[in-house]
Design an enzyme around this catalytic site. Sequence first.
Site, PDB file in Angstrom:
ATOM      1  N   ILE A 125       0.812  -1.222   0.000  1.00  0.00           N
ATOM      2  CA  ILE A 125       0.000   0.000   0.000  1.00  0.00           C
ATOM      3  C   ILE A 125       0.847   1.274   0.000  1.00  0.00           C
ATOM      4  CG2 ILE A 125      -0.306   0.327   2.513  1.00  0.00           C
ATOM      5  CD1 ILE A 125      -3.347   0.687   1.918  1.00  0.00           C
TER       6      ILE A 125
ATOM      7  N   GLY B 117      -4.486  -8.662  10.478  1.00  0.00           N
ATOM      8  CA  GLY B 117      -3.137  -9.142  10.770  1.00  0.00           C
ATOM      9  C   GLY B 117      -3.012  -9.479  12.248  1.00  0.00           C
ATOM     10  N   VAL B 118      -2.240  -8.674  12.948  1.00  0.00           N
ATOM     11  CA  VAL B 118      -2.000  -8.873  14.390  1.00  0.00           C
ATOM     12  C   VAL B 118      -3.312  -8.934  15.176  1.00  0.00           C
ATOM     13  CG1 VAL B 118      -0.841  -7.882  16.411  1.00  0.00           C
ATOM     14  CG2 VAL B 118       0.165  -7.617  14.173  1.00  0.00           C
TER      15      VAL B 118
ATOM     16  N   GLY C 165       3.475  -4.387  11.173  1.00  0.00           N
ATOM     17  CA  GLY C 165       2.558  -4.562  10.048  1.00  0.00           C
ATOM     18  C   GLY C 165       2.509  -3.375   9.101  1.00  0.00           C
ATOM     19  N   VAL C 166       1.305  -3.085   8.652  1.00  0.00           N
ATOM     20  CA  VAL C 166       1.134  -2.002   7.676  1.00  0.00           C
ATOM     21  C   VAL C 166       1.458  -0.641   8.311  1.00  0.00           C
ATOM     22  CG1 VAL C 166      -1.367  -1.645   8.010  1.00  0.00           C
ATOM     23  CG2 VAL C 166      -0.362  -1.265   5.778  1.00  0.00           C
ATOM     24  N   ASP C 167       1.197  -0.516   9.585  1.00  0.00           N
ATOM     25  CA  ASP C 167       1.500   0.713  10.334  1.00  0.00           C
ATOM     26  C   ASP C 167       3.006   1.016  10.265  1.00  0.00           C
ATOM     27  OD1 ASP C 167       1.178   2.850  12.046  1.00  0.00           O
ATOM     28  OD2 ASP C 167       0.692   1.664  13.826  1.00  0.00           O
TER      29      ASP C 167
ATOM     30  N   ASN D 188      -2.904   1.619  15.898  1.00  0.00           N
ATOM     31  CA  ASN D 188      -3.383   1.262  17.247  1.00  0.00           C
ATOM     32  C   ASN D 188      -3.805   2.544  17.966  1.00  0.00           C
ATOM     33  OD1 ASN D 188      -1.032   2.410  18.607  1.00  0.00           O
ATOM     34  ND2 ASN D 188       0.074   0.699  17.700  1.00  0.00           N
TER      35      ASN D 188
HETATM   36  N1  AR6 Z   1       0.629  -3.077   2.309  1.00  0.00           N
HETATM   37  C1  AR6 Z   1      -0.597  -3.626   2.332  1.00  0.00           C
HETATM   38  N2  AR6 Z   1      -1.025  -4.461   3.308  1.00  0.00           N
HETATM   39  C2  AR6 Z   1      -0.160  -4.747   4.312  1.00  0.00           C
HETATM   40  C3  AR6 Z   1       1.148  -4.194   4.364  1.00  0.00           C
HETATM   41  C4  AR6 Z   1       1.538  -3.328   3.299  1.00  0.00           C
HETATM   42  N3  AR6 Z   1       2.743  -2.771   3.251  1.00  0.00           N
HETATM   43  N4  AR6 Z   1       1.777  -4.678   5.476  1.00  0.00           N
HETATM   44  C5  AR6 Z   1       0.903  -5.493   6.085  1.00  0.00           C
HETATM   45  N5  AR6 Z   1      -0.257  -5.550   5.382  1.00  0.00           N
HETATM   46  P1  AR6 Z   1      -1.736  -5.465  10.509  1.00  0.00           P
HETATM   47  P2  AR6 Z   1      -4.076  -5.022  12.264  1.00  0.00           P
HETATM   48  C6  AR6 Z   1      -1.495  -6.307   5.667  1.00  0.00           C
HETATM   49  O1  AR6 Z   1      -1.183  -6.453  11.459  1.00  0.00           O
HETATM   50  O2  AR6 Z   1      -4.421  -6.462  12.237  1.00  0.00           O
HETATM   51  C7  AR6 Z   1       0.234  -2.758  14.085  1.00  0.00           C
HETATM   52  O3  AR6 Z   1       1.335  -3.061  14.883  1.00  0.00           O
HETATM   53  C8  AR6 Z   1      -1.362  -7.540   6.521  1.00  0.00           C
HETATM   54  O4  AR6 Z   1      -0.910  -8.643   5.745  1.00  0.00           O
HETATM   55  O5  AR6 Z   1      -0.814  -4.474   9.912  1.00  0.00           O
HETATM   56  O6  AR6 Z   1      -5.165  -4.009  12.102  1.00  0.00           O
HETATM   57  C9  AR6 Z   1      -0.553  -1.565  14.607  1.00  0.00           C
HETATM   58  O7  AR6 Z   1       0.263  -0.609  15.236  1.00  0.00           O
HETATM   59  C10 AR6 Z   1      -2.785  -7.724   7.022  1.00  0.00           C
HETATM   60  O8  AR6 Z   1      -3.564  -8.419   6.043  1.00  0.00           O
HETATM   61  O9  AR6 Z   1      -2.947  -4.601  11.194  1.00  0.00           O
HETATM   62  C11 AR6 Z   1      -1.501  -2.200  15.569  1.00  0.00           C
HETATM   63  O10 AR6 Z   1      -0.904  -2.396  16.835  1.00  0.00           O
HETATM   64  C12 AR6 Z   1      -3.313  -6.295   7.104  1.00  0.00           C
HETATM   65  O11 AR6 Z   1      -2.361  -5.479   6.408  1.00  0.00           O
HETATM   66  C13 AR6 Z   1      -1.806  -3.531  14.954  1.00  0.00           C
HETATM   67  O12 AR6 Z   1      -0.673  -3.848  14.124  1.00  0.00           O
HETATM   68  C14 AR6 Z   1      -3.455  -5.749   8.523  1.00  0.00           C
HETATM   69  O13 AR6 Z   1      -2.454  -6.302   9.356  1.00  0.00           O
HETATM   70  C15 AR6 Z   1      -3.022  -3.484  14.072  1.00  0.00           C
HETATM   71  O14 AR6 Z   1      -3.341  -4.778  13.643  1.00  0.00           O
END
Ligand code: AR6
Length: 174
Positions: free
Chosen positions: A11, A119-120, A32-34, A24
């Site tokens: 993204i 994700g997480v 993750g994406v953050d 968060n």
């Molecule tokens: N581009 C697109 N999608 C992505 C990318 C990227 N670069 N990186 C990860 N994903 P998550 P959550 C996908 O864990 O479950 C963070 O630490 C990933 O494969 O990022 O809402 C925050 O600070 C998954 O399908 O977000 C929070 O503490 C999706 O994005 C916590 O994680 C979401 O995974 C939020 O958890």
Amino acid sequence: MTDIEIIQTDITRLKVDAIVNAANNSLLGGGGVDGAIHRAAGPELLAACKQLQGCETGQAKITRGYCLPASYVIHTVGPVWSNGERDEAALLASCYRECLKLAKQYRLKSIAFPAISCGVYRFPLEQAAEIALTTIQQFVSAETELQTIYLVCLGVAVLTAYNETFTKLKVNHG
Ligand code: AR6
């Protein structure tokens, strides 16, 4: 007419008006994406987020995109999955709606969502995909300024869940 497109990419590479961050409650970064968004946007994004004083689950706040190709980042906080006992479905739907409301307020033409909470935060994929698609469809049937909404999937499991749900909903709603 708003286009809804499911794509598999990172993204942070998208040149759209806004990308959505699955953050968060602190809005001070994470994994993750953050983490990917903060790394790509540079330190100015963290400085801007510090001014926002956090965000409630199901709500959304906006900043500029700084070094990202996207002009804005809309930060939202999805629910942590807890066996469906803590209003997770309603909170996830609220994330999508609040982001779309900000997009409307800022007159954005394009927005890209990651799979919030998938994700997480361990939200079940099929249910999350259905919530994402139905909430977006309901919103865009009343709104016209957004031209393209991207649903961005990084992994193949999320991509499959989105594609299957998209097909199912299209069939169900004609
Ligand atoms: N581009 C697109 N999608 C992505 C990318 C990227 N670069 N990186 C990860 N994903 P998550 P959550 C996908 O864990 O479950 C963070 O630490 C990933 O494969 O990022 O809402 C925050 O600070 C998954 O399908 O977000 C929070 O503490 C999706 O994005 C916590 O994680 C979401 O995974 C939020 O958890």
